[in-house]
Write an enzyme that holds these catalytic residues in place. Structure first.
Site, PDB file in Angstrom:
ATOM      1  N   HIS A  87       4.741 -10.159  15.617  1.00 53.88           N
ATOM      2  CA  HIS A  87       4.880 -11.041  14.471  1.00 53.88           C
ATOM      3  C   HIS A  87       5.880 -10.514  13.453  1.00 53.88           C
ATOM      4  CE1 HIS A  87       1.177 -11.734  16.454  1.00 53.88           C
ATOM      5  NE2 HIS A  87       0.769 -12.700  15.628  1.00 53.88           N
ATOM      6  N   ARG A 507       5.164  15.455  -8.932  1.00 53.04           N
ATOM      7  CA  ARG A 507       6.438  15.113  -9.560  1.00 53.04           C
ATOM      8  C   ARG A 507       6.438  13.650 -10.004  1.00 53.04           C
ATOM      9  NH1 ARG A 507       8.348  18.282  -4.991  1.00 53.04           N
ATOM     10  NH2 ARG A 507       9.359  20.212  -5.696  1.00 53.04           N
ATOM     11  N   SER A 513       0.302   7.323 -11.115  1.00 51.16           N
ATOM     12  CA  SER A 513      -0.137   6.202 -11.949  1.00 51.16           C
ATOM     13  C   SER A 513      -0.417   4.957 -11.121  1.00 51.16           C
ATOM     14  CB  SER A 513       0.925   5.894 -13.014  1.00 51.16           C
ATOM     15  OG  SER A 513       1.079   6.988 -13.902  1.00 51.16           O
TER      16      SER A 513
END
Length: 711
Positions: A87, A507, A513
């Site tokens: 696919h 780093r 986050s």
């Protein structure tokens, strides 16, 4: 239904494709549950199972055959298949460069193909897919038709407006007849008594006309004001309900410019354009009366109408292009202005005021130039309308004089005809002159549609679970922010126990986050699951989740309210005791008590009246006041002075007590006392353990970072 569409039975690309397409349409899907229900033989989803699974997720599908030339006109993404049965998802087509963005399910990466390369893998068959929510959204698309339900809702008021308009048109019809009687009867027969009667009757008509005209304006403005309030409220609610990705992909000034387009719609609704439309609808009655007076003169008026329409059609596309350019230049100015005001400290610190002023002058000149071109074109359009109007007046004067001289028309009838034609032409001229407003409001609705037609975060059908405890699990997480963007997280697995304090270091750009954004369900991973207490967040109500998570960022925004209001932002009725307790826990109570107004001190815009450390401690108090079971510190202390950081770190043990805490930091001293430290590099977890354990590995990234900071 065709049956020759090949699905690979060994590798379950079908399930992966279904998950990606469902997530694109904001439909929560649990891959394990889908596999359990529909992959009964354990060989992967075949075509029938795939279609049944998609249907169970309330996805609408349509299998089609398309030539490659028709692909730019279909709704993407869509599922296509290759000769080898694997696919491929077609994500986007760039018609200018003739390139195709696909998502290769085998390599799990996006690819940009040329037309020749895409033609090799495309056989013409594909599955178009959308969600019921998307279909409903298309049906409820914001455009001119949005106002139809509003008109129906206030139909009573609009009926009253139409009734008043009918009476106004009747009065407008009676007035010219009075003038005809005066010219043909009173002046000829010197009938002073008749003149007195007509004068009194005309005075009554004028008074009623003035009263009814004012009443119509009042009723119409009242109803349009209600529609304006509804639209404004809907716009703001929808804006706040949009996913965070909407704002990250657009400039702030561009969004503000789109919202301000509401003013254009407001001016249009409350202006004279719509009442002119009503007056135009009643012109058919005047045409009948005018035809009775003089078919020849009426034909001249009728022949002028196509001229007005043709002129408007000629001007409209040029005007729309220039209005689009004006909007784009205005959006640039808005973005630059917001950016400049927000970064005023940096601008002054770097003494780059001349450079910024130069940029502003150039952008302002571009906007003024675009606005001038719009004004010039609008003036040309209005003068063209005036030319048609004056030409018709001259022709009617010449032809009407001939008819009077030949005895086919009296002077009174000619004057009456001209007054009636004025009643017909006036709304036409007003509409033609207001065509710029129609064009502007059309563009404004299109611009607002970018906001109102964007899908919001989908809360319907999501689970609102009981109070969470704090067990967190990331399972095989793979994530990127856009289909054509690089991978941020790749096969991340992480378990956090209830009450555990986790530090995450690495780093910049390693994905630290991003993990917390997935935990707050700002995004849904491309692959894998994020679980809290065993519940998949893809199936959870985001509001339920976020109310139970406290977040403190590096740059926290405080609203221009009191300190108390900022701490109790989620619950304005919160008791003062809870506010003070949270402030004490965050180490903010002492400095707040020293302020003249205490907790009633207004912090200023974005908290400008406080220092960085004070703002940060208030933000921590705001995160703690609801007693969240999960607490996230995302570089929360990296920008603080050592004294402010020391105050916060002293209270960290109390803050973390009984909670699951995730601390993201560049300073290793911030996380060295954590129960476990996670080290990330390029989207992978490369190390984990306690501070001392990680320092034992001299070849590890944590040891390297520690050496850099120690030196």
């Amino acid at each position: 239904m065709e049956s020759q569409m090949p699905f690979n039975e060994k590798i379950d690309y079908g399930l992966h494709a279904l998950v990606i397409l469902a997530q694109y349409h904001n439909v929560a899907v649990n891959p394990e549950e889908v596999k359990h229900k529909f992959d009964l033989d354990g060989k992967g989803l075949d075509l029938v199972a795939w279609l049944l699974a998609a249907k169970s997720l309330e996805l609408k599908m349509k299998r089609v055959k398309k030539s490659i030339e028709r692909l730019p006109f279909i709704h993407l993404p869509a599922l296509i298949w290759r000769d080898d049965g694997q696919h491929v998802i077609l994500m986007k087509i760039d018609t200018q460069t003739n390139r195709y963005l696909i998502f290769d399910l085998e390599e799990r990466n996006p690819k940009v193909l040329s037309a020749a390369e895409f033609h090799e893998i495309f056989q013409g068959g594909m599955i178009l897919i959308t969600s019921r929510a998307s279909i409903m959204g298309q049906l409820a698309k914001f455009d001119f038709t949005w106002f139809i339900p509003a008109v129906i809702k206030y139909r009573k008021i609009f009926v009253e407006t139409i009734i008043v308009s009918i009476f106004l048109q009747l009065f407008a019809l009676i007035t010219p007849l009075f003038f005809q009687v005066v010219m043909d009867k009173v002046l000829v027969h010197r009938g002073f008594s008749t003149l007195n009667v007509i004068t009194v009757a005309l005075s009554v008509v004028v008074i009623f006309e003035i009263v009814l005209s004012g009443l119509r304006t009042y009723i119409f403005s009242h109803s349009t004001s209600r529609i304006d309030v509804e639209l404004g409220a809907k716009l703001f609610r929808h804006l706040l309900a949009l996913p965070i990705s909407y704002f990250e992909n657009r400039r702030v000034g561009d969004t503000v410019a789109r919202v301000r387009e509401l003013d254009q719609i407001r001016n249009f609704l409350t202006g004279q354009a719509l009442t002119s439309v009503l007056d135009l609808l009643f012109s058919f009655i005047f045409f009948a009366v005018m035809w009775y007076y003089s078919p020849k003169l009426t034909i001249v008026i009728l022949l002028s109408l196509p001229c007005y329409i043709a002129w408007s059609i000629f001007i409209s596309p040029i005007l729309r292009r220039r209005l689009d350019e004006k909007f784009a230049r205005n959006a640039d100015n808005q973005s630059f202005l917001v950016e400049s005001v927000s970064a005023i400290d940096t601008i002054k610190a770097l003494a780059v005021t001349p450079q910024m002023t130069n940029i502003w002058d150039k952008q302002l000149a571009s906007y003024v130039s675009a606005d001038f071109r719009v004004t010039v074109l609008a003036t040309i359009g209005q003068q063209g309308v005036q030319l048609i109007q004056k030409t018709v007046m001259i022709i009617n004067l010449w032809l009407g004089a001939h008819l009077v001289i030949s005895g086919d028309l009296s002077i009174g009838q000619l004057i009456t005809f001209n007054m009636l034609s004025g009643q017909v032409i006036a709304p036409v001229v007003r509409l033609a002159q207001l065509w710029q407003d129609f064009q502007q409001v059309g563009i404004s609705i299109t611009r607002l549609g970018d906001v109102l037609n964007s899908p919001t975060e989908n809360y319907q059908g999501k689970l609102s679970l009981p109070e969470i405890f704090g067990d967190i699990a990331f399972k095989h997480i793979r994530f990127r922010y856009k289909p054509d963007a690089p991978i941020i997280l790749d096969d991340v697995n992480l378990s956090v126990k209830q009450g555990e304090v986790i530090g995450i270091v690495g780093r910049s750009g390693s994905g630290k986050s991003t993990l917390t954004k997935l935990l707050q369900r700002f995004y849904i991973p491309e692959n894998g699951q994020v679980l809290i207490d065993g519940h998949d967040l893809a199936l959870a109500d985001p509001n339920w989740l976020r109310r139970q998570i406290g977040v403190v960022l590096q740059d926290n925004v405080l609203l221009n309210r009191s300190i108390r209001d900022n701490i109790a932002l989620t619950d304005p009725s919160m008791s003062m005791e809870r506010v003070i307790y949270a402030a004490k826990l965050a180490g903010a109570h002492d400095f707040i008590s020293e302020l003249r107004e205490g907790y009633n001190t207004i912090v200023g815009e974005l908290g400008a009246g406080l220092s960085g450390g004070q703002r940060q401690r208030i933000a921590i108090a705001r995160a703690l006041v609801n007693n969240p079971r999960i607490l996230i510190f995302d570089e929360a202390t990296s920008a603080l002075d050592y004294e402010s950081e020391h105050i916060i770190m002293q209270n960290m043990q109390k803050i973390c007590h009984g909670r699951t805490v995730i601390i993201i930091a560049h300073r290793l001293s911030t996380v060295k006392n954590a129960d476990r430290i996670i080290v990330m590099e390029k989207g992978h977890i490369v190390e984990q353990g306690k501070h001392n354990q990680l320092l034992e590995n001299e070849n590890g990234l944590y040891y390297y970072l520690n050496q850099l900071q120690s030196n």
